[in-house]
Design a protein around this motif. Structure first.
Motif, short mmCIF file in Angstrom:
data_model
loop_
_atom_site.label_atom_id
_atom_site.label_comp_id
_atom_site.label_asym_id
_atom_site.label_seq_id
_atom_site.Cartn_x
_atom_site.Cartn_y
_atom_site.Cartn_z
N ALA A 124 1.18 -1.43 0.24
CA ALA A 124 -0.04 -0.15 0.02
C ALA A 124 1.07 1.07 -0.04
N TYR A 125 2.05 1.24 1.14
CA TYR A 125 2.83 2.52 0.96
C TYR A 125 3.49 2.31 -0.13
N ALA A 126 3.91 1.45 -0.77
CA ALA A 126 4.72 1.46 -2.22
C ALA A 126 4.61 1.94 -3.37
N TYR A 154 11.14 -3.24 7.44
CA TYR A 154 11.75 -3.05 6.62
C TYR A 154 11.05 -2.02 5.36
N VAL A 155 10.13 -1.25 5.87
CA VAL A 155 9.29 -0.48 4.56
C VAL A 155 9.77 0.43 4.13
N LEU A 170 6.68 -8.96 -7.20
CA LEU A 170 8.32 -8.20 -6.45
C LEU A 170 8.39 -7.74 -5.23
N ILE A 171 7.52 -6.99 -4.36
CA ILE A 171 7.48 -6.31 -3.47
C ILE A 171 7.23 -7.78 -2.51
N ALA A 172 6.68 -8.27 -2.56
CA ALA A 172 6.70 -10.45 -2.24
C ALA A 172 7.83 -10.81 -1.76
N SER A 173 8.50 -10.78 -2.89
CA SER A 173 9.84 -11.64 -3.32
C SER A 173 10.86 -10.73 -2.23
N ILE A 174 10.60 -9.28 -2.12
CA ILE A 174 11.54 -8.97 -1.30
C ILE A 174 11.37 -8.79 0.15
N ASN A 175 9.94 -8.96 0.35
CA ASN A 175 9.59 -8.93 2.16
C ASN A 175 10.09 -10.18 1.97
#
Length: 229
Positions: free
Chosen positions: A10-12, A160-161, A199-204
């Motif tokens: 959401a923030y990204a 880490y957001v 992509l965000i899920a992978s980084i998380n």
């Protein structure tokens, strides 16, 4: 006022939307986890799980906006989500207030249907590639007005957001973000931005592994420091 927390995605998307069009005003809607919503309750806690970028040209409650909101609401219902607010970034670098933001009518329409709505204003002065503080200001709808929340109490659901979003900006991921203006120009584009979500899920996932490794190393160090009896 109820507490508001944001998921990384959401923030990204908010920050990427503002970064893609730094010389334009941008806006979008916030989606909350509907399973945590109490019908009829005011000032309730919200978990903002996603955002949908709307426009960088057409910011008003136009037929295009009505179409966009209808499609977003249909998608939200299938995922147990609810339109719970609005976000915007002003065109002028120094304008960081609700009153200066575009699309006030859209925000008011959302608040009519959801009294605990949130209005997020992008703080242009904090926008940078290396984010060290949240570049947003939160406002909750109360007594017919958008009232600011404590700027120091922006809460995220995961660690880490800021690092994750900084990494996205440094890799120019904002160029891949699609808003409804882009979608209406080319209907083949994905306004849900599923690729960015993956992509965000992978980084998380990578961050979670590192976090567990750090915790394990700390536990081992603590064990080594324990005195023997």
């Amino acid at each position: 006022m109820g507490e508001v927390s944001l998921e990384t995605t959401a923030y990204a998307k908010i920050i990427l939307h503002a970064a893609k069009y730094p010389h334009c005003a941008v806006n979008g809607v916030l989606l909350a986890d509907a399973t945590k919503i109490r019908d009829g309750a005011k000032n309730q806690d919200l978990d903002i799980v996603d955002t949908i970028p709307l426009f960088h040209h057409s910011h008003y409650l136009s037929p295009m906006a009505e179409i966009a909101l209808t499609q977003i609401e249909a998608l939200a219902q299938t995922d147990n989500r609810i339109i719970a607010g609005y976000y915007a970034a002003c065109e002028n670098f120094r304008d960081n207030t609700v009153e200066k933001c575009p699309g006030q009518k859209i925000a008011e329409k959302i608040a009519e249907h959801f009294p605990s709505a949130v209005f997020i204003v992008v703080d242009n002065k904090r926008m940078m590639q290396h984010l060290d503080t949240p570049a947003i200001k939160l406002h909750k709808y109360s007594e017919g007005k958008w009232k600011p929340k404590d700027a120091n109490k922006v809460m995220f659901q995961t660690p880490y957001v800021l690092q994750t979003v900084s990494l996205l900006l440094q890799n120019n991921v904002q160029k891949d973000l699609v808003d409804f203006d882009n979608y209406l120009d080319d209907l083949s584009q994905d306004w849900t931005n599923l690729g960015i979500e993956k992509l965000i899920a992978s980084i998380n996932a990578s961050n979670s592994i590192e976090c567990k490794e750090d915790d394990q190393e700390q536990e081992e160090e603590d064990d080594e420091e324990k005195p023997f009896r």
